[in-house]
Write a protein that holds these residues in place. Structure first.
Motif, short mmCIF file in Angstrom:
data_model
loop_
_atom_site.label_atom_id
_atom_site.label_comp_id
_atom_site.label_asym_id
_atom_site.label_seq_id
_atom_site.Cartn_x
_atom_site.Cartn_y
_atom_site.Cartn_z
N GLY A 10 0.82 -1.21 0.00
CA GLY A 10 0.00 0.00 0.00
C GLY A 10 0.85 1.26 0.00
N GLU A 11 1.93 1.23 0.74
CA GLU A 11 2.84 2.37 0.79
C GLU A 11 3.52 2.57 -0.56
N LEU A 12 3.94 1.47 -1.19
CA LEU A 12 4.55 1.57 -2.51
C LEU A 12 3.55 2.11 -3.53
N ARG A 13 2.33 1.58 -3.52
CA ARG A 13 1.31 2.04 -4.46
C ARG A 13 1.01 3.53 -4.26
N ALA A 14 0.92 3.97 -3.02
CA ALA A 14 0.64 5.39 -2.74
C ALA A 14 1.78 6.28 -3.23
N ALA A 15 3.02 5.85 -2.99
CA ALA A 15 4.18 6.63 -3.43
C ALA A 15 4.22 6.72 -4.95
N MET A 16 3.93 5.60 -5.61
CA MET A 16 3.93 5.60 -7.08
C MET A 16 2.77 6.42 -7.63
N ALA A 17 1.61 6.35 -6.99
CA ALA A 17 0.45 7.13 -7.44
C ALA A 17 0.72 8.62 -7.31
N ALA A 18 1.51 9.01 -6.32
CA ALA A 18 1.83 10.42 -6.13
C ALA A 18 2.66 11.00 -7.27
N VAL A 19 3.48 10.17 -7.91
CA VAL A 19 4.32 10.66 -9.01
C VAL A 19 3.76 10.32 -10.38
N ASP A 20 2.72 9.51 -10.43
CA ASP A 20 2.18 9.04 -11.71
C ASP A 20 1.71 10.17 -12.64
N PRO A 21 1.03 11.20 -12.16
CA PRO A 21 0.64 12.28 -13.11
C PRO A 21 1.86 12.89 -13.81
N TRP A 22 2.96 13.01 -13.12
CA TRP A 22 4.20 13.51 -13.73
C TRP A 22 4.71 12.53 -14.78
N VAL A 39 11.22 6.40 -5.52
CA VAL A 39 12.42 5.70 -6.00
C VAL A 39 12.90 4.70 -4.96
N ARG A 40 13.03 5.13 -3.73
CA ARG A 40 13.57 4.25 -2.69
C ARG A 40 12.67 3.04 -2.42
N LEU A 41 11.38 3.29 -2.33
CA LEU A 41 10.46 2.17 -2.08
C LEU A 41 10.44 1.19 -3.25
N SER A 42 10.46 1.72 -4.46
CA SER A 42 10.42 0.82 -5.62
C SER A 42 11.72 0.03 -5.75
#
Length: 126
Positions: A10-22, A39-42
């Motif tokens: 869930g934390e990874l998905r949230a972090a990725m979703a935060a940068v996805d529009p970019w 980057v770090r979580l992925s």
């Protein structure tokens, strides 16, 4: 960033979703903190999914991990290195860019016989 620390999906998905529009070109670059977190979580997720120490994956200036089973590397320049910028890495991790396309276009440098991460990507689909 020790690879033994598991990544909360869930934390990874949230972090990725935060940068996805970019990543989709629909927003300006995210805050440095958000970019670093994604980057770090992925990268930590990659190290957990592909445990080992034969390939070093570098995404400067944020992080690097060792992953993929095989001969362990401990000193000097590793024989298998993957390096890319944060935007390219996150696009790969999110499935917005194919590994072969990234390598062929020069957005990723991959050296060594084990430096092929296509089978481990994407890490999360958005």
């Amino acid at each position: 960033m020790p690879k033994s620390r598991s990544v909360d999906p869930g934390e990874l998905r949230a972090a990725m979703a935060a940068v996805d529009p970019w990543l989709r070109g629909q927003a300006p670059p995210p805050a440095r903190r958000d970019l670093a977190t994604a980057v770090r979580l992925s990268l930590r997720a990659l190290a957990a999914d592909a445990p080992g120490r034969s390939v070093e994956v570098r995404v400067p200036p944020y992080a690097a991990v060792q992953c993929v089973a095989g001969p362990r590397h401990s000193r000097g320049t590793p024989p298998n290195v993957v390096e890319t910028d944060p935007e390219t890495w996150l696009a790969l991790a999110a499935g917005r860019l194919e590994w072969t396309d990234a390598v062929e276009s020069g957005r990723v440098t991959a050296s060594g016989t084990r430096a092929e991460l296509g089978s481990w990507l994407p890490l999360v689909r958005l």
